[in-house]
Design a protein around this motif. Structure first.
Motif, short mmCIF file in Angstrom:
data_model
loop_
_atom_site.label_atom_id
_atom_site.label_comp_id
_atom_site.label_asym_id
_atom_site.label_seq_id
_atom_site.Cartn_x
_atom_site.Cartn_y
_atom_site.Cartn_z
N VAL A 82 -2.98 5.78 3.82
CA VAL A 82 -1.62 5.27 3.72
C VAL A 82 -0.73 6.39 3.22
O VAL A 82 -1.05 7.09 2.26
CB VAL A 82 -1.54 4.09 2.74
CG1 VAL A 82 -0.11 3.62 2.56
CG2 VAL A 82 -2.44 2.96 3.21
N ARG A 83 0.39 6.57 3.88
CA ARG A 83 1.41 7.54 3.43
C ARG A 83 2.45 6.76 2.65
O ARG A 83 2.77 5.61 2.97
CB ARG A 83 2.08 8.19 4.64
CG ARG A 83 1.12 8.77 5.64
CD ARG A 83 0.61 10.13 5.17
NE ARG A 83 -0.29 10.66 6.18
CZ ARG A 83 -1.46 11.19 5.92
NH1 ARG A 83 -1.88 11.28 4.70
NH2 ARG A 83 -2.21 11.66 6.88
N GLU A 84 3.00 7.39 1.63
CA GLU A 84 4.02 6.70 0.83
C GLU A 84 5.25 6.42 1.68
O GLU A 84 5.55 7.12 2.63
CB GLU A 84 4.39 7.50 -0.41
CG GLU A 84 5.13 8.79 -0.12
CD GLU A 84 5.48 9.54 -1.39
OE1 GLU A 84 6.43 9.12 -2.06
OE2 GLU A 84 4.80 10.51 -1.68
N ALA A 139 0.83 -1.21 0.00
CA ALA A 139 0.00 0.00 0.00
C ALA A 139 0.87 1.26 0.00
O ALA A 139 0.54 2.24 -0.66
CB ALA A 139 -0.94 -0.01 1.20
N ALA A 140 1.98 1.22 0.72
CA ALA A 140 2.88 2.39 0.75
C ALA A 140 3.52 2.62 -0.62
O ALA A 140 3.64 3.77 -1.07
CB ALA A 140 3.95 2.20 1.82
N ARG A 141 3.91 1.53 -1.31
CA ARG A 141 4.46 1.67 -2.66
C ARG A 141 3.41 2.25 -3.61
O ARG A 141 3.69 3.14 -4.42
CB ARG A 141 4.96 0.32 -3.19
CG ARG A 141 6.25 -0.14 -2.56
CD ARG A 141 6.94 -1.26 -3.32
NE ARG A 141 6.08 -2.29 -3.87
CZ ARG A 141 5.67 -3.39 -3.22
NH1 ARG A 141 6.03 -3.58 -1.98
NH2 ARG A 141 4.91 -4.27 -3.83
N LEU A 142 2.19 1.77 -3.48
CA LEU A 142 1.10 2.26 -4.31
C LEU A 142 0.80 3.73 -4.00
O LEU A 142 0.61 4.54 -4.92
CB LEU A 142 -0.15 1.40 -4.07
CG LEU A 142 -1.35 1.63 -4.97
CD1 LEU A 142 -0.99 1.44 -6.44
CD2 LEU A 142 -2.47 0.67 -4.57
N ALA A 143 0.82 4.09 -2.73
CA ALA A 143 0.56 5.48 -2.33
C ALA A 143 1.59 6.43 -2.89
O ALA A 143 1.29 7.60 -3.15
CB ALA A 143 0.52 5.58 -0.80
N GLY A 144 2.80 5.94 -3.11
CA GLY A 144 3.84 6.77 -3.69
C GLY A 144 3.61 7.09 -5.17
O GLY A 144 4.25 7.99 -5.71
#
Length: 152
Positions: A148-150, A79-84
């Motif tokens: 979610v934060r990157e 999710a963090a990778r996606l949020a980035g």
């Protein structure tokens, strides 16, 4: 209820199930299964753009007691990778306890067996997850889960 298409994502070690909802945020439906690994985030970013999704809801697999294990850590990292790669605040984690079990049960009851079930169970789990998130938002009036934060 906020208007707009949302994507639901059930992250697995082999496959990533994807579902989407209608622009009114009423009904979740299966969309596709993406192979986990190289290119999976790229494909989800493309799907979000193609469907003009306002949000992507990623399932957070926790135990029945609410504890987070390795699968939850993997979902958080995904999710963090996606949020980035997506607009800030557009990726959320939502508790997905029992979504795969519910999806498997529904597919079995519908007569889907063996390889055919394995091919769609991830999409079905993503659909159960997204529908639960939509229903929670409709019930509470608040966006579901946590933003979610990157990863840095």
């Amino acid at each position: 209820m906020r208007p707009g298409v949302r994507l639901g994502v059930d992250v697995g070690s082999v496959r990533v199930g994807v579902a989407r909802c209608d622009p009114g945020g009423i009904l979740a439906t299966p969309l596709e299964t993406v192979r986990s690994g190289r290119g999976d985030v790229d494909r989800l970013v493309a799907l979000a753009a193609e469907h003009e999704a306002i949000e992507v809801v990623v399932g957070l697999p926790t135990s029945l007691s609410g504890r987070e294990g390795p699968a939850a850590q993997a979902a958080r990292a995904f999710a963090a990778r996606l949020a980035g790669r997506l607009p800030q605040g557009s990726v959320r984690l939502y508790d997905e306890r029992l979504t795969t079990v519910t999806a498997e049960s529904g597919l079995r009851a519908g007569g889907v067996r063996g390889k055919a079930r394995r091919a769609v169970v991830d999409q079905a789990a993503a659909t159960v997850l997204l529908q639960a998130a939509l229903d929670a938002e409709r019930l509470t009036g608040n966006p579901p889960g946590e933003i979610v934060r990157e990863s840095s």
